[in-house]
Design a protein around this motif. Structure first.
Motif, PDB file in Angstrom:
ATOM      1  N   GLY A 232       0.830  -1.185  -0.053  1.00 54.97           N
ATOM      2  CA  GLY A 232      -0.031  -0.047   0.022  1.00 54.97           C
ATOM      3  C   GLY A 232       0.897   1.352   0.007  1.00 54.97           C
ATOM      4  O   GLY A 232       0.321   2.226   0.209  1.00 54.97           O
ATOM      5  N   THR A 236       3.266   1.172  -7.603  1.00 57.32           N
ATOM      6  CA  THR A 236       2.704   1.224  -8.884  1.00 57.32           C
ATOM      7  C   THR A 236       2.780   2.614  -9.464  1.00 57.32           C
ATOM      8  O   THR A 236       3.485   2.971 -10.607  1.00 57.32           O
ATOM      9  N   ASP A 570      -6.013  -4.434  -4.613  1.00 62.74           N
ATOM     10  CA  ASP A 570      -6.130  -3.106  -3.786  1.00 62.74           C
ATOM     11  C   ASP A 570      -7.492  -2.887  -3.892  1.00 62.74           C
ATOM     12  O   ASP A 570      -8.065  -2.206  -4.690  1.00 62.74           O
ATOM     13  N   ARG A 610      -6.920  -0.931   3.083  1.00 65.92           N
ATOM     14  CA  ARG A 610      -6.350   0.019   2.136  1.00 65.92           C
ATOM     15  C   ARG A 610      -7.132   1.263   1.933  1.00 65.92           C
ATOM     16  O   ARG A 610      -6.828   2.140   1.248  1.00 65.92           O
TER      17      ARG A 610
END
Ligand code: ADP
Ligand code: ZN
Length: 758
Positions: A232, A236, A570, A610
């Protein structure tokens, strides 16, 4: 003129042919005669006349106009052939799409389509008014094409958007667009909507990591980086911002490896959202034709970002600026058949050859990468916290030792004991935690890394356990199919009524699997919407995608499954992660058992909390004091790595020493044992002759699973502090070790840097 040709045959040598049309550039495909057949091979360079001279044969045809294997890929294939001791023809074949590699199959036809492409930009409204005047349809058409990125297929414009051919031709006549032919790329992902681009401002930690990466890209330094970022932390975004620089600003290309496309749809969607049509996605579900299209689009430079699982490391993209390996610790980056390459290691090689930045990212890096970050081979970058100030979720252990957790307060009526507790699958705290999530319309992930209903079937009377007739493993009971199934060879048989040993009819199902968890959870929470994700529920082409979509759309309350559900997902709605049994992999006879357990627990825990609602994690285990579990509870990679590095000193395992696992197999056990002994002896003799002290040999001994598909298996381990001498021993085995007369059915596998010793 003579040429050296690589052929896809299992012999560790190349072949010389005569080229009557003069020299042929390396990397070109040729068709040649080979022991009564025609094969497709690849020219490696000029040939040397050896013992074939008197029976030299000619190349029949050159099949390419330009080398199907560009020089840098050829160099990579040579590296693999050498390092992993695999015949180069087999390496090349696995590096190319099947359509280009198999004799008897012709390449799928190249299809083109007509597109309308904007050739002149009209930056102001006044300019548009002037150019189009009262031709409103033409202006609308222009603006549709503009919004779609500058070109749209003629057919689509006419059929879906309603702009007739005369309107389109009007744009051409006005000099603002052109009609042209374009290669058609069959792309099954085109229909899957990409997520809209999300413009996040990088956090200071992301920013600092990026600054280093961009600087290395600018300098064209062949520098590998290890990006250690907790779950988290937004890895990316770092990848995407780096590619924005490399692909957009520098105009170079990139390769992005993910563990498995089907399991990482969100990562892929983010890249597509950001880079659109320059992304080529290599999915294992692609047909040969689609795969070939994607390959050609990358070769031609039309698609400059290649995303895929391990085989995408062979993407023919030129002028690479970055090679990224997401979740670099994943075992799936290692190919389990020849060539037994590790895509993470190849990523470093491919980046180095192109002066590209290599980023290996993970919250739980492989210890090999971690030690490279410490010995200076890689630079370490860190994202120590989650984005937006979100905390890592608290992790609690449910201690299964002694069976206390299952006990109910005296006098509790049976009907009030939840099914999952009665069956000793979920402890009461976990049941309560799930119930609370259902009340609040939040989501739960449940992990159990064991598929089927029960992992073995045992006679209560005599203790007999049912095994596969061909493999030395117990059979798993699958309830949906009502069969006992071997997870190694897929053999299945009916469920027995009586024990073959003692004839008792008292058979028990032991060892809980995902199917059983699903049943127990459904019995306990009849109102919950549950999906199970494991190998048995995801055989369809888009099965993973469909399940994960339902989680994203909040159409599911509970997602349960094997390690598949622990990879990079996610979902902000997931506020609870439960691990049904953390100890499944802990006792496997493999030196990575603790590492795998730590990675899996940390990764699955990382799926919780998340979103703004936060989250918690409950881990059921009978080993609460084990360091792998304790470190996972604290999300503490450093603590785990430090301890594990100590554990691997004696006996020495990677990363302290390099390893090769040599496995011999055959249908008669004594012959296999003899052959293993002979191979080991020949290695010992070689080491002795050359006074090599850096390589040691352990074994031979039966493999932990000593029979698979009817073949007995023996192995020995080679350990070495240096890569060079170990490579020399592996080549010695490949070239000189012969199983001996009358033992043709014996096979030897040399597995360098093995990820499994089973
Ligand atoms: P990781 O791969 O490190 O576990 P992800 O890349 O999946 O993390 O990112 C986690 C979430 O954080 C994603 O939903 C992403 O959109 C979001 N995110 C990433 N960077 C930022 C940022 N700088 N600000 C806000 N949200 C971010
Ligand atoms: Zn079997």
């Amino acid at each position: 003129m003579l040429v050296e040709v690589a052929l896809p045959v299992p012999v560790p040598r190349t072949f010389t042919y005569l080229s009557e049309s003069g020299s042929i550039p390396p990397g070109m495909r040729v068709r040649v005669p080979f022991s009564g057949r025609k094969l497709i091979g690849w020219v490696l360079g000029p040939g040397v006349a050896g013992r074939e001279l008197n029976r030299l044969r000619s190349v029949e045809r050159v099949l390419d106009d330009e080398p199907s294997l560009p020089p840098d890929l050829l160099a990579l294939c040579r590296f693999i052939a050498d390092y992993y001791t695999t015949p180069i023809g087999l390496v090349v074949r696995s590096a190319l799409p099947a359509a280009l590699a198999d004799a008897g199959r012709s390449a799928p036809p190249v299809r083109t389509r007509r597109v309308l492409r904007i050739t002149r930009e009209l930056p102001s409204l006044q300019l548009r008014d002037r150019v189009f005047g009262r031709a409103a349809r033409q202006r609308a058409c222009y603006e549709s094409v503009e919004a779609a990125g500058g070109s749209v297929a003629v057919r689509r414009l006419a059929e879906e958007l309603g702009f007739s051919l005369p309107v389109q031709q009007g744009l051409v006549a006005r000099g603002v667009a052109r009609l042209e032919e374009e290669l058609e790329v069959r792309d099954p992902f085109a229909d899957i909507p990409a997520a809209g681009p999300v413009a996040h401002v990088p956090t200071p930690a992301q920013h600092a990591a990026l600054a280093e990466l961009v600087q290395a890209a600018e300098a064209r330094a062949a520098q590998p980086f290890l990006l250690l970022g907790v779950t988290g932390s937004g890895k990316t975004l770092v990848y995407i911002e780096l590619l924005r620089h490399v692909v957009r600003a520098q105009g170079r290309s990139a390769i992005v490896l993910v563990p498995e496309i089907a399991l990482t749809p969100q990562t892929v969607a983010r890249f597509r959202a950001e880079f659109g049509d320059v992304v080529a996605v290599l999915h294992s579900a692609l047909s040969d034709g689609e795969r070939f299209d994607a390959w050609r689009a990358r070769r031609s430079g039309a698609r400059r970002i290649a995303i895929g699982a391990r085989a995408a490391i062979f993407a023919p993209v030129q002028d690479r600026g970055a090679v990224i390996v997401d979740e670099e610790h994943e075992a799936s980056y290692k190919q389990s058949e020849a060539p037994r390459y590790h895509a993470r290691e190849l990523a470093v090689v491919r980046a180095a050859n192109a002066g590209a930045v290599c980023v290996l990212g993970s919250a739980t890096p492989a210890l090999e990468s971690w030690s490279n970050a410490h010995n200076g081979k890689y630079r370490l970058l860190e994202l120590p916290a989650r984005v937006a100030g979100r905390p890592l979720p608290p992790v609690e252990v449910v201690d299964l030792r002694g069976g206390k957790v299952w006990e109910q307060s005296p006098g509790t009526p049976d009907a009030l004991v939840p099914a999952a507790v009665r069956d000793r699958i979920l402890a009461p705290v976990l049941v309560r935690a799930i119930a609370a999530r259902l009340d609040r319309a939040e989501q739960t992930i449940l992990l159990l890394n064991r598929r089927g209903y029960s992992s073995f079937v045992q006679c209560r009377n005599c203790g007999h356990v049912w095994h596969c007739a061909e493999c030395n493993v117990s059979l798993t009971y699958h309830r949906a199919r009502r069969r006992l199934v071997c997870h190694y060879c897929c053999h299945d048989q009916p469920v027995p009524e009586r024990c073959p040993e003692c004839a008792a009819a008292d058979i028990s199902l032991r060892g809980v699997g995902t199917e059983q968890v699903e049943r127990a959870v459904a019995d306990t929470f009849p109102q919950a919407r549950i999906a199970r994700m494991d190998v048995d529920t995801t055989s369809g082409k888009w099965a993973h995608h469909q399940i994960l979509e339902r989680v994203a759309n909040r159409e599911l309350d509970i997602l349960l499954g094997t390690q598949m559900i622990a990879k990079g997902l996610d979902f902000p709605g997931v506020t609870l992660v439960g691990v049904v049994n953390a100890d499944v992999a802990m006792n496997l006879p493999d030196f990575r058992a603790s590492e795998r357990t730590f990675q899996l627990l940390t990764q699955v825990a990382g799926r919780a909390g998340r979103g703004p609602a936060g989250g918690e994690v409950l881990i059921q285990t009978a080993l609460p004091a084990h360091y792998a579990i304790r470190a996972a509870i604290r999300h503490d990679y450093r603590e785990f790595a430090t301890r594990e590095l100590e554990e691997r000193r004696g006996p020495a395992y990677p990363p302290h020493q390099r390893l090769a696992n040599v496995v011999l197999s055959g249908t008669a056990e004594p012959a296999v044992q003899d052959a293993a002994q002979a191979a080991a002896d020949s290695v010992l003799e070689l080491l002795d002759q050359h006074a090599v002290r850096t390589v040691t040999l352990t074994g031979p001994a039966p493999c932990p699973i000593d029979r698979i598909r009817g073949r007995w298996r023996w192995h020995f381990l080679l350990r070495s502090t240096a890569a060079g001498p170990l490579g020399a021993v592996c080549r010695h085995l490949q070239l000189r070790y012969e199983p001996g007369p009358g033992r043709a059915e014996l096979r030897m596998i040399v597995d360098r840097d093995p990820v499994s010793l089973l």
